[in-house]
Design an enzyme around this catalytic site. Structure first.
Site, short mmCIF file in Angstrom:
data_model
loop_
_atom_site.label_atom_id
_atom_site.label_comp_id
_atom_site.label_asym_id
_atom_site.label_seq_id
_atom_site.Cartn_x
_atom_site.Cartn_y
_atom_site.Cartn_z
N THR A 213 0.83 -1.22 0.00
CA THR A 213 0.00 0.00 0.00
C THR A 213 0.86 1.26 0.00
OG1 THR A 213 -1.72 -1.10 1.31
CG2 THR A 213 -1.81 1.30 1.29
N THR A 231 -4.19 1.15 -3.03
CA THR A 231 -3.65 -0.20 -2.93
C THR A 231 -4.37 -1.17 -3.86
OG1 THR A 231 -3.08 -1.93 -1.32
CG2 THR A 231 -5.25 -0.96 -1.10
N ARG A 241 -13.24 -8.63 -1.38
CA ARG A 241 -12.67 -8.12 -0.12
C ARG A 241 -12.19 -6.67 -0.30
NH1 ARG A 241 -7.45 -5.95 1.61
NH2 ARG A 241 -7.15 -6.47 3.78
N VAL A 242 -12.50 -5.84 0.66
CA VAL A 242 -12.01 -4.46 0.68
C VAL A 242 -11.24 -4.26 1.98
CG1 VAL A 242 -12.71 -2.04 0.85
CG2 VAL A 242 -13.86 -3.56 -0.78
N GLY A 243 -10.08 -3.65 1.88
CA GLY A 243 -9.26 -3.43 3.08
C GLY A 243 -9.48 -2.04 3.68
N THR A 264 -0.75 1.15 6.76
CA THR A 264 -0.38 0.08 5.83
C THR A 264 -0.38 -1.22 6.62
OG1 THR A 264 1.38 -0.71 4.34
CG2 THR A 264 2.08 0.49 6.28
N1 GLY Z 1 -3.60 -2.21 3.78
C1 GLY Z 1 -4.08 -2.69 2.57
C2 GLY Z 1 -5.09 -3.72 2.65
O1 GLY Z 1 -5.22 -4.38 3.67
O2 GLY Z 1 -5.79 -3.92 1.68
#
Ligand code: GLY
Length: 370
Positions: A213, A231, A241-243, A264
């Site tokens: 990221t 990212t 999936r979303v972070g 990150t």
């Molecule tokens: N920090 C990036 C993610 O987990 O998608």
């Protein structure tokens, strides 16, 4: 047509489908006026012991920018661009957008942009957000085939009444608003994914990509703040999936009165704890940037049961120019650009990757021992 409710101007659709409007209560003049009134109110409250006075300090220091901070070594190229934008008279929002866009365009980067590792279905899906000094925000999540999700996020912020668009709707809106889809096929990335499919073992490994990221926070010479985060997310994640990176408060948070933070690492940990927001609130309470990042990391480790082998890295700028970062495991560093030039700085950490004690590795900050 604008509809005014209280101090806010809400955005309403024009005939061409775009939206117009602005927040009257947060333009620069109003911000400065409120800032000086707030300072007077604070002094008055302290001296008179007014029980109704706000408990927290409304502003911190005066900016000592320009200053640009980014996660990981790939932040060096991003900071160079952001610095150039600021030197050329661009806004701090332009700087954080164009800075991280450099990394989005780098097809050798496996954690940002269209060169990123795919999800378990072999598709590269991107998340990004951006936030300005006044707290306006835009975000995009789970989008495919667009080179600059951060620019889509900014366009959402500036042209719609919303903060976040996701998936097919975001792609449709982007295509209708001047963004051109791009197909990228990278044989090496596909081959690695095919190899991964043989075991489908989904385990984040600390710092394995060593540049997960890009989050950027920046301050201009007038002390105005902005941040961005973008990212391709965790390699081989479940499709959809979303972070944390597009989630305001998790992957990024900017409060023009206090400071800005970005994150990150394993995004689920930052979402569960609103990590970037936590850092900013801790700075509001008087912590240095490093102390705030460290306390937020420690809170994650207390709140989330098993964080072994999960990296978390936080970095922050405080409005008075103080900056710092902290991580769970050793190995997180930040790119810094200020009046003295560009450099990498190593962040403090709680644990060495292979079971060592928490340590301090930030030469720019006050050591804190466990
Ligand atoms: N920090 C990036 C993610 O987990 O998608």
């Amino acid at each position: 047509m604008e509809r005014v409710v209280g101090e806010e101007v809400f955005m309403v659709p024009a005939k061409d489908g775009r939206y117009f409007g602005t927040r009257m209560s947060h333009d620069r003049r109003q911000f400065l006026k409120l800032g000086s009134l707030g300072a007077v109110a604070l002094v008055t409250a302290c001296s008179s012991g007014d029980a109704d006075a706000p408990a927290e300090q409304p502003t911190i220091g005066a900016g000592k920018g320009p200053l640009v901070l980014s996660t990981w070594r790939h932040g060096m190229a991003a900071n160079d661009k952001a610095w150039t934008v600021l030197q050329a008279g661009g806004s701090v929002l332009d700087a954080v957008e164009q800075g991280v866009a450099v990394v989005e365009s780098d097809l050798t980067n496996r954690s940002v942009g269209l060169g990123g590792n795919p999800d378990r279905d072999g598709r590269v899906t991107l998340d990004a957000c951006i936030q300005d000094h006044e707290g306006r925000a835009g975000a995009v999540a789970f989008v495919q085939r667009f080179e600059h999700p951060v620019s889509i996020a900014r366009a959402i912020m500036e042209r719609t009444p919303h903060v976040m668009l996701v998936g097919a709707g975001a792609e449709q809106w982007a295509a209708q608003n001047g963004f051109t889809p791009r197909d990228v096929e990278i044989p090496e990335v596909r081959q690695a994914w095919l190899e991964w499919l043989k075991t489908s073992d989904y385990k984040p490994i600390v710092n394995v990509e060593n540049h997960d990221t890009i989050g950027m926070v920046a301050m201009d010479a007038q002390g105005r703040l902005a941040g961005s985060c973008t990212t391709s997310g965790m390699a081989y994640k479940i499709h959809g999936r979303v972070g944390d990176s597009p989630i305001i408060g998790a992957g990024l948070f900017v409060d023009g009165e206090v400071g800005a933070a970005t994150a990150t690492g394993v995004g689920e940990l930052m979402i569960r704890t609103a990590a970037s927001h936590t850092v900013v609130e801790l700075m509001r309470q008087g912590r240095t940037a490093t102390e705030a990042c460290r306390e937020a990391v420690q809170r994650i480790l207390r709140k989330v049961p098993d964080t072994s082998n999960m990296q978390v890295g936080l970095l922050a700028i405080r409005k008075d120019g103080d900056h710092g970062g902290w991580s769970h495991y050793k190995g997180f560093d930040r790119a810094v650009y200020d009046k003295t030039g560009a450099r990498m700085e190593i962040c403090g950490f709680e644990r060495a990757a292979h079971g060592g004690r928490a340590g301090f590795a930030d030469p720019t900050s006050t050591p804190v021992h466990l």
